[in-house]
Design a protein around this motif. Structure first.
Motif, short mmCIF file in Angstrom:
data_model
loop_
_atom_site.label_atom_id
_atom_site.label_comp_id
_atom_site.label_asym_id
_atom_site.label_seq_id
_atom_site.Cartn_x
_atom_site.Cartn_y
_atom_site.Cartn_z
N GLN A 79 0.83 -1.20 0.00
CA GLN A 79 0.00 0.00 0.00
C GLN A 79 0.87 1.25 0.00
O GLN A 79 0.56 2.23 -0.68
CB GLN A 79 -0.91 -0.02 1.24
N ASP B 90 -1.54 -3.11 7.66
CA ASP B 90 -2.45 -1.97 7.54
C ASP B 90 -3.11 -1.67 8.88
O ASP B 90 -3.24 -0.50 9.27
CB ASP B 90 -3.50 -2.27 6.47
N TRP C 262 -0.63 -0.02 11.29
CA TRP C 262 -0.35 1.33 10.79
C TRP C 262 -1.47 2.30 11.17
O TRP C 262 -1.21 3.42 11.60
CB TRP C 262 -0.18 1.25 9.27
N ARG C 263 -2.70 1.85 11.07
CA ARG C 263 -3.82 2.72 11.39
C ARG C 263 -4.00 2.84 12.91
O ARG C 263 -4.32 3.91 13.42
CB ARG C 263 -5.11 2.19 10.74
N ALA D 298 -2.43 6.06 10.66
CA ALA D 298 -2.42 6.02 9.19
C ALA D 298 -1.56 7.13 8.60
O ALA D 298 -1.90 7.72 7.57
CB ALA D 298 -3.84 6.07 8.64
N ARG E 229 -4.58 -2.97 2.39
CA ARG E 229 -5.71 -3.16 3.28
C ARG E 229 -6.48 -4.43 2.89
O ARG E 229 -6.72 -4.70 1.72
CB ARG E 229 -6.65 -1.95 3.20
#
Length: 793
Positions: free
Chosen positions: A129, A151, A154-155, A160, A184
């Motif tokens: 991503q 993902d 990371w968020r 994010a 994602r």
């Protein structure tokens, strides 16, 4: 369209019949669609990778020990050799789990970490991503510390942040440069989905390079630890790859110092991921299919009853020139309309059922999170509607279309369906009972198996026992004495806590994953080939571990913590009987592995056997060694309390952070939860089949009641004559019971015969229960007979 409008008008004239039929069909079709959506996502839908048909999983097998381990993961040396010499592969990557602690960005957290060779994500064919995947130079022993974030991590932890690539994060107190973020919704193996000996985290948070040393690569008999996924070259078939691999592994077997045959197994990645879960899912799909068949039989009986009252209407249509085909078509369109209405309502129910099942499904079931009602599922639902309409509509349509118009139009006709109609409804009841019998027998076998499993002697106790997994970073706790000091201080802080009865450490908790395995060589034993020596499992523990789990001491003593002058060990009953049969092993010595230079360990005690691999597996041959003599960095703290374990969790966490606030403490787990999770797949199967069986029992009882009630109503004049001639209420009751139970008995006989044949399909899912378990085959017919008698009464 005109036919459908006429069908809707006709159904609106019988609202009770229509509502009952639609709700029954909605139940059957909705449950089937929900189960099919799960089977579709797990077994039928291609993997969510580019060209998934070219992805394969490679494991190994050693024929001489295949009775213990049918397959094992790959060694580092074999993986590197496959990468260099196999022309059938476009690429091959290895994977293993690891533990990493994230610090410096809020509360310390133990991450679900995956170590992989640099090729692995390239082989899957995915694109990041953000950033990039690993590079070849980063996979070398002197490569830099880099990490790829999932993902979700990371968020969750980094908001994010699109600028995360190039920044450094602290993993195990070392700086790691973030080089990428996964896409994602990326599908990635969890738990033991890839292989039961490669235990990946339930949630992969971070990916780091897996690096092999020169000695690991050169040692062709090294540790079998790594899951390997490869991508076939375009145009290369699975059979061609297997043939090339067989030649290569024959050469490897000749070259290894043990001269032991080693083979490689290549299978499609999707097949490897599904594994044994496929059989259980097909059983569930079959069970819910039986429910739909029972629903169809019930609706067919309802339709027959309704058709009796429509004989005059059908006769008028025939008298006005309608052909038999036109009459059948009209009735079948009514049935199809019913099925479509039931299917539409069932689709709504299926959405709810899928969400419920996904939230309850065991983690070992792969790709379950991908379950959804897509176009393929919608097409399946349409086929179900058409098939159901045919099943429950064709018999009533055929019967009513063959009615004699003249008799049906005669004045005063009672519109009865005669003996033929009664026999047909009796046959349908028999079919319904037979289907219910098969389903109830299957559910009874699975429930009996699950009860046996939950009550098997585990070898350890679970009540009021809680565990905390602790992992120390090597950068901060590089020296063994530092690790020993940390664990000792934590234990000294936990033991005096109110409510704590016992506390200890273990390297791997029972029922969580496979442990460290090796051969055992007893002192003074015969010189036999290494591969033929007993294979044992090793655990690193403290002396407090045994009373914490209630593992009994059989002979000798337990070792003391940090007070032994030589290498000591405690062994299980099983290994004592296997290696030192008829002897007292206390005081005996052994070596582990095949290295004659490895140290000798003296046995100081013998403890009870433990089912560590699974409740459905035999107890393992177990050797326990002091954690402080092995310099462990990953241990689980096990605490037995006199109170609710949840009440002491916060105090345990505080004691760990008092020693080192940078060591993360994941949510504590009770041993009851660990045992429950270990049988989650069996519970899932038994619960669903049991629910379907109860539904079948309810539907069968309703169907029997409906048929008997209808027959009794039609025979009111006859019964009145019998009473007038002197028959008592008891005589009438016996007549009704006899008439109602006759088709039930026939159905039971057919159902038991079918269950005997089909129960063998469940053999692989049963534990200590025979597929022909007498208790189940006696209780199920008795239960159905009692329910049928109650319905008739």
């Amino acid at each position: 369209m005109n036919e459908i409008r006429r069908a809707l008008r006709s159904l609106s004239g019988s609202p009770g019949f229509a509502a009952a039929a639609i709700l029954s069909l909605a139940l059957g079709i909705g449950a089937n669609v929900a189960m099919f959506s799960i089977v579709n996502s797990v077994m039928l839908r291609p993997l969510n990778y580019p060209e998934p048909g070219r992805l394969v999983f490679i494991s190994e097998t050693i024929p001489k020990v295949s009775h213990l381990y049918p397959s094992v993961p790959a060694t580092a040396g074999h993986l590197v050799r496959w990468q260099k010499e196999m022309r059938s592969f476009e690429g091959a990557g290895g994977i293993d789990s690891t533990t990493l602690n994230l610090t410096g960005a809020g509360e310390p957290e133990r991450l679900g970490a995956v170590a992989m060779t640099w090729e692995f994500l390239h082989v899957l064919g995915l694109r990041p991503q953000l950033g990039r995947w690993l590079l070849a130079e980063e996979g070398k022993p002197d490569g830099s510390n880099v990490a790829i974030l999932s993902d979700s991590l990371w968020r969750r932890r980094f908001g994010a942040d699109p600028g995360i690539v190039g920044k450094k994060i602290q993993l195990d107190s070392k700086p790691y440069e973030v080089v990428g973020v996964t896409p994602r919704g990326m599908t990635f193996p969890r738990g033991g989905q890839l292989h039961h000996l490669v235990r990946l985290p339930e949630r992969a948070d971070v990916f780091v390079p897996l690096r092999f040393t020169a000695s690991q690569i050169e040692n062709q008999e090294g540790d079998y630890n790594y899951g390997v996924v490869a991508r076939l070259r375009k145009g290369v078939t699975l059979e061609q790859a297997r043939a090339e691999m067989a030649v290569l592994m024959a050469a490897v077997s000749k070259e290894n110092r043990l001269k032991v045959e080693v083979r490689a197994q290549i299978e499609p990645l999707q097949q490897a991921l599904v594994g044994n879960a496929g059989r259980g899912l097909l059983v569930l799909l079959g069970a819910v299919g039986f429910v739909l068949l029972i629903v169809c039989v019930n609706v067919a009986n309802l339709t027959l009853v309704r058709a009796t009252g429509r004989r005059r209407e059908i006769a008028i249509r025939a008298a006005l020139g309608a052909s038999r085909w036109q009459l059948v078509r009209h009735l079948m369109i009514e049935s199809l309309t019913l099925a479509l209405l039931g299917g539409a309502l069932g689709m709504v129910a299926a959405l709810w059922i899928v969400d419920l099942l996904v939230s309850r499904v065991p983690v070992e079931l792969p790709r379950i999170e991908e379950s959804a009602v897509d176009w393929g599922v919608l097409f399946y639902a349409l086929l179900l509607c058409v098939g159901a309409a045919g099943l429950f509509g064709i018999l009533p349509a055929w019967q009513i279309s063959h009615a004699l118009p003249r008799e049906s139009l005669q004045a005063g006709s009672r519109h009865t369906d005669g003996p033929r109609g009664g026999r047909l409804r009796g046959v349908l009841v028999s079919i319904e009972v037979a289907l219910s019998t098969v389903l109830l027998v299957g559910a009874g076998l699975l429930l009996a198996s699950f009860w046996k499993l939950m009550n098997v002697d585990r070898g350890f106790e679970v009540q009021n026992v809680v565990a905390a997994d602790l992992s120390l970073p090597d950068s901060k706790y590089h020296e063994p004495k530092q690790r020993r000091s940390f664990f000792r201080r934590v234990l000294e802080g936990v033991e005096p806590l109110p409510g704590v009865l016992h506390a200890g450490y273990v390297s791997i908790l029972p029922l969580t994953r496979e442990g460290d395995i090796s051969m055992v060589i007893k002192e003074g034993g015969p010189d036999v080939p290494l591969i033929e020596r007993p294979i044992t499992t090793y655990r690193k523990v403290s002396s407090g571990y045994f009373p914490s789990l209630g593992i009994p001491l059989r002979r000798g003593r337990l070792f003391t913590d940090e007070g032994e002058k030589e290498s000591v060990a405690v062994i299980s009953d099983g290994i004592a009987a296997r290696v030192w049969p008829g002897q007292d092993p206390v005081g005996k010595r052994f070596q582990r592995g095949g290295d004659s230079q490895s140290p000798w360990w003296r046995i100081v005690g013998v403890v009870g056997d433990v089912r560590a691999k699974g409740l459905d597996k035999d107890p393992e041959l177990m050797i326990y060694q002091p954690y402080w003599q092995r310099g462990s960095s990953d241990l689980s703290l096990v605490v037995r309390t006199s109170m609710d374990p949840d009440a002491i969790a916060a105090a345990i966490r505080q004691q760990v952070w008092r020693v080192d606030p940078d060591v993360p403490v994941p949510p504590l787990r009770t041993m009851e939860r660990i045992v429950s999770d270990s049988v989650s797949q069996r519970r899932f199967q038994a619960t669903l089949v049991g629910a379907f069986a109860l539904t079948a029992l309810l539907l069968a009882s309703i169907g029997i009641y409906g048929v008997v009630a209808y027959a009794a109503t039609r025979r009111r004049p006859e019964i009145g004559v019998r009473i007038a001639l002197g028959a008592t209420a008891s005589d009438v009751g016996k007549l009704v019971m006899r008439q109602g139970l006759a088709p039930v008995v026939l159905g039971l006989a057919a159902g038991v015969a079918a269950a005997v044949a089909l129960s063998q399909l469940l053999a692989g899912l049963l534990f200590q229960v025979s597929p022909l378990d007498p208790a189940t085959f006696i209780l199920v017919p008795v239960l159905l007979l009692m329910v049928a008698a109650l319905a008739c009464y």
